[in-house]
Design a protein around this motif. Structure first.
Motif, short mmCIF file in Angstrom:
data_model
loop_
_atom_site.label_atom_id
_atom_site.label_comp_id
_atom_site.label_asym_id
_atom_site.label_seq_id
_atom_site.Cartn_x
_atom_site.Cartn_y
_atom_site.Cartn_z
N LEU A 110 0.96 -1.30 -0.23
CA LEU A 110 -0.02 0.01 -0.12
C LEU A 110 0.80 1.11 0.01
O LEU A 110 0.70 2.26 -0.68
CB LEU A 110 -0.88 0.10 1.24
CG LEU A 110 -2.11 -1.02 1.20
CD1 LEU A 110 -2.75 -1.01 2.49
CD2 LEU A 110 -3.14 -0.47 0.01
N PHE A 111 1.82 1.44 0.87
CA PHE A 111 2.66 2.37 0.86
C PHE A 111 3.39 2.49 -0.62
O PHE A 111 3.55 3.69 -0.95
CB PHE A 111 3.91 2.33 1.87
CG PHE A 111 4.55 3.40 2.28
CD1 PHE A 111 4.04 4.75 2.59
CD2 PHE A 111 6.01 3.53 2.42
CE1 PHE A 111 4.64 5.96 2.66
CE2 PHE A 111 6.56 4.56 2.47
CZ PHE A 111 6.13 5.70 2.84
N VAL A 149 -8.45 -3.98 3.09
CA VAL A 149 -9.21 -4.27 4.37
C VAL A 149 -9.96 -5.62 4.45
O VAL A 149 -10.08 -6.21 5.45
CB VAL A 149 -10.21 -3.20 4.71
CG1 VAL A 149 -9.56 -1.74 4.65
CG2 VAL A 149 -11.37 -3.16 3.53
N TRP A 150 -10.26 -6.36 3.29
CA TRP A 150 -10.53 -7.43 3.04
C TRP A 150 -9.38 -8.68 3.47
O TRP A 150 -9.90 -9.72 3.67
CB TRP A 150 -11.41 -7.95 2.03
CG TRP A 150 -12.48 -7.15 1.76
CD1 TRP A 150 -12.76 -5.95 1.33
CD2 TRP A 150 -13.95 -7.45 2.08
NE1 TRP A 150 -13.93 -5.32 1.28
CE2 TRP A 150 -14.79 -6.53 1.65
CE3 TRP A 150 -14.38 -8.72 2.59
CZ2 TRP A 150 -16.25 -6.39 1.97
CZ3 TRP A 150 -15.82 -8.65 2.50
CH2 TRP A 150 -16.53 -7.64 2.34
N VAL A 177 -3.11 1.29 8.31
CA VAL A 177 -2.22 1.93 7.33
C VAL A 177 -2.84 2.85 6.47
O VAL A 177 -2.27 3.77 6.00
CB VAL A 177 -1.43 0.67 6.46
CG1 VAL A 177 -0.56 1.38 5.40
CG2 VAL A 177 -0.71 -0.26 7.40
N LEU A 178 -3.80 2.52 6.22
CA LEU A 178 -4.68 3.47 5.14
C LEU A 178 -4.94 4.70 5.79
O LEU A 178 -5.20 5.94 5.26
CB LEU A 178 -6.10 2.76 4.84
CG LEU A 178 -5.80 1.76 3.86
CD1 LEU A 178 -7.07 0.93 3.49
CD2 LEU A 178 -5.14 2.04 2.63
N GLY A 179 -5.28 4.55 7.18
CA GLY A 179 -5.44 5.78 8.05
C GLY A 179 -4.23 6.78 8.12
O GLY A 179 -4.27 8.19 7.97
N GLY A 180 -3.16 6.43 8.03
CA GLY A 180 -1.79 7.16 7.97
C GLY A 180 -1.71 7.66 6.66
O GLY A 180 -1.36 9.00 6.39
N ILE A 232 -10.42 8.42 0.23
CA ILE A 232 -10.80 7.89 1.83
C ILE A 232 -12.17 7.45 1.78
O ILE A 232 -12.66 6.63 2.48
CB ILE A 232 -10.56 9.24 2.66
CG1 ILE A 232 -9.09 9.56 2.60
CG2 ILE A 232 -11.16 8.85 4.02
CD1 ILE A 232 -8.68 10.71 3.22
N ALA A 233 -13.12 8.28 0.79
CA ALA A 233 -14.51 7.67 0.98
C ALA A 233 -14.77 6.23 0.49
O ALA A 233 -15.42 5.48 0.89
CB ALA A 233 -15.47 8.74 0.32
#
Length: 371
Positions: free
Chosen positions: A207-208, A234-235, A243-246, A271-272
């Motif tokens: 992701l990063f 997330v699945w 991680v996605l929050g950061g 983000i949505a």
């Protein structure tokens, strides 16, 4: 034009004088030097550029031989990391109890039943469960088939880490970072376990790596790719939400600092999409996992109390910040003598012949050598 007139003859003489002046040996050099100086002064008076500079694109002025040695060492380290992971996978050791309890769910259930609450107080992301079930169905219900997905995920994580390190760090520092990740005992061990931890690491690093372009100021197709990857991640990995929050916070912050409305709206849309994917995952499977009282009680002490009920709860932050450095690179205890700050101190005390005690007043030799 009109050179036959009296005035024209004057113009003719001036033109000839100019041509002869330009043909002098030093004229062109002096003119070019003056022109270059004027351009340099005009460039110096221009305001500095506000464009983003990609950190990963800076070119290091290293000798060719040094660059070749660093690349060779990097390839050797990656091959070593892959070999260690292959050794952990091919060791074909028996399933330990936590693996066995998760394996029972994979063997005894169909794909649709893996969406329900798992037996034996187990929890794993549904994407990992379906991939492991597919591997077991294709290659047989054996130890190596159940561990195939973590092994492949560990290799993917190593490749993604190399990409991120080379993109962000100077070559010598990137080599050190990759070496730590390649030979980290915990990461290597998870490559040969029927648990989701290897895929958790792979998803986080991937992701990063995918979001680097956006964090460097690029756009285009990357917005859609990061949005889709995050919604699927997330699945496949529970820590992916953190991680996605950061990443989302960094995207919003960079857009706010640059005062770029388009990037702010694009980041909000991404983000949505992530939130929609997480909401669907929660109502399908995570909600049942959250209702497991055993797991909730088991992990309750590992999270910060919200809201904090006193100063004691706030010490959780300090405790976890210090604990992060007790096993640098995953090394510590009897695995590597130099790993872990506390281990170094304990060994020095023991070598000097003093009696050393831990916080519970037990002799250090009686402690678990691998923390």
């Amino acid at each position: 034009m009109g050179f036959n007139t009296p005035h024209g003859s004057v113009f003719h003489e001036v033109a000839l004088l100019g041509l002869s002046r330009m043909c002098e040996p030093g004229y062109r050099v002096a003119h070019a030097t003056r022109h270059h100086r004027e351009n340099a002064d005009r460039f110096a008076r221009q305001p500095p550029s506000t464009g983003r500079v990609r950190r990963g694109c800076r070119r290091e002025h290293l000798p060719d031989r040094t660059r070749w040695h660093l690349r060779t060492a990097l390839v050797a380290v990656v091959l070593l990391g892959g070999g260690l992971r292959a050794a952990a996978f091919l060791s074909d050791r028996c399933l330990w109890i936590d693996e066995a309890m998760l394996a029972l769910n994979l063997v005894e259930r169909g794909p649709a039943q893996l969406l329900d609450k798992l037996d034996h107080n187990q929890g794993a992301p549904v994407g990992f469960l379906l991939a492991a079930k597919l591997s077991a169905s294709a290659f047989g219900e054996t130890e190596w088939a159940l561990r195939l997905v973590p092994f492949v995920a560990s290799l993917v994580g190593l490749a993604a880490f190399v990409f991120v390190a080379r993109r962000l760090l100077p070559a010598p520092t990137a080599l050190l970072a990759v070496a730590l990740f390649a030979v980290s005992p915990h990461v290597v061990s998870y490559a040969g376990e029927c648990k989701q931890y290897a895929s958790d690491a792979a998803v986080a690093v991937s992701l990063f790596a995918l979001a680097l372009g956006l964090l460097e100021g690029k756009g285009g197709w990357r917005w859609a790719a990061v949005a889709l990857a995050g919604a699927l991640a997330v699945w496949c990995s529970h820590p992916a939400a953190f991680v996605l929050g950061g990443i989302g916070t960094a995207l919003i912050a960079s857009a706010a600092v640059a005062r770029d409305r388009y990037r702010a709206l694009a980041a909000g849309g991404v983000i949505a999409v992530w939130l929609a994917g997480f909401a669907a995952c929660y109502f399908v499977c995570l909600r049942q996992l959250g209702g497991n009282k055993y797991l909730s009680d088991y992990w309750a002490g590992h999270f910060l109390a919200l809201p904090p009920r006193g100063v004691g709860d706030l010490t959780w932050l300090l405790d976890h910040m210090i604990a992060f450095f007790t096993l640098p690179g995953g090394f510590g205890g009897a695995i590597v003598p130099l790993g872990g700050l506390e281990d170094v101190e304990d060994r020095l005390v023991l070598e000097r012949g003093f009696e050393a005690f831990d916080g519970d007043t037990h002799l250090l030799p009686d402690m678990d050598p691998i923390r």
